[in-house]
Design a protein around this motif. Structure first.
Motif, mmCIF file in Angstrom:
data_model
loop_
_atom_site.group_PDB
_atom_site.id
_atom_site.type_symbol
_atom_site.label_atom_id
_atom_site.label_comp_id
_atom_site.label_asym_id
_atom_site.label_seq_id
_atom_site.Cartn_x
_atom_site.Cartn_y
_atom_site.Cartn_z
ATOM 1 N N GLY A 4 0.833 -1.200 0.000
ATOM 2 C CA GLY A 4 0.000 0.000 0.000
ATOM 3 C C GLY A 4 0.864 1.246 0.000
ATOM 4 O O GLY A 4 1.936 1.268 0.607
ATOM 5 N N HIS A 54 -4.153 7.171 -3.286
ATOM 6 C CA HIS A 54 -4.175 5.923 -2.519
ATOM 7 C C HIS A 54 -3.907 4.799 -3.509
ATOM 8 O O HIS A 54 -4.659 4.630 -4.473
ATOM 9 C CB HIS A 54 -5.541 5.759 -1.849
ATOM 10 N N ARG A 56 -2.424 0.640 -4.299
ATOM 11 C CA ARG A 56 -2.100 -0.712 -3.843
ATOM 12 C C ARG A 56 -1.486 -1.440 -5.034
ATOM 13 O O ARG A 56 -2.043 -1.444 -6.130
ATOM 14 C CB ARG A 56 -3.326 -1.451 -3.333
ATOM 15 N N LYS A 91 4.695 4.358 2.371
ATOM 16 C CA LYS A 91 4.345 2.952 2.194
ATOM 17 C C LYS A 91 3.704 2.451 3.486
ATOM 18 O O LYS A 91 4.192 2.754 4.578
ATOM 19 C CB LYS A 91 5.586 2.134 1.850
ATOM 20 N N VAL A 92 2.600 1.704 3.350
ATOM 21 C CA VAL A 92 1.840 1.265 4.522
ATOM 22 C C VAL A 92 1.542 -0.226 4.456
ATOM 23 O O VAL A 92 1.548 -0.836 3.389
ATOM 24 C CB VAL A 92 0.517 2.052 4.654
ATOM 25 N N GLU A 93 1.273 -0.788 5.629
ATOM 26 C CA GLU A 93 0.829 -2.165 5.750
ATOM 27 C C GLU A 93 -0.551 -2.158 6.362
ATOM 28 O O GLU A 93 -0.889 -1.281 7.161
ATOM 29 C CB GLU A 93 1.779 -2.957 6.651
ATOM 30 N N LYS A 94 -1.351 -3.126 5.992
ATOM 31 C CA LYS A 94 -2.702 -3.217 6.536
ATOM 32 C C LYS A 94 -2.782 -4.328 7.546
ATOM 33 O O LYS A 94 -2.230 -5.364 7.375
ATOM 34 C CB LYS A 94 -3.700 -3.453 5.397
#
Length: 94
Positions: A4, A54, A56, A91-94
């Protein structure tokens, strides 16, 4: 594992409309990339110069391939006149 990303994009004063149009045109092309799972553009309700993408991607390699796409390079050339500074990638993690 999917990757993400939030991209914070800031227009230089007076270039908000041009950047907005360029970003909306870009979304259509990016969504066709094999590694793209999600690509959404948001506009700040409080700061009209700020846009948030946003994203992915299938993985880091997919994101890196995205950066090398011809439409991204073409957008980068045009956007030099529209951006207040570098795009901030988170950068993100869910």
């Amino acid at each position: 594992m999917a990757l993400g990303v939030f991209a914070i994009i800031t227009a230089r004063p007076g270039a908000e409309a041009e950047l907005r149009n360029g970003l909306y045109n870009l979304v259509v092309k990016v969504r066709q990339e094999d590694a793209c799972l999600l690509y959404e553009l948001f506009e700040s309700a409080e700061h009209p110069e700020k846009f948030i993408m946003h994203e992915r991607w299938t993985d880091e390699a997919g994101l890196q391939a995205h950066d090398q796409m011809p439409h991204m390079k073409a957008f980068g050339e045009k956007a030099k006149n529209w951006l207040a500074g570098p795009v901030e990638l988170i950068k993100v993690e869910k």
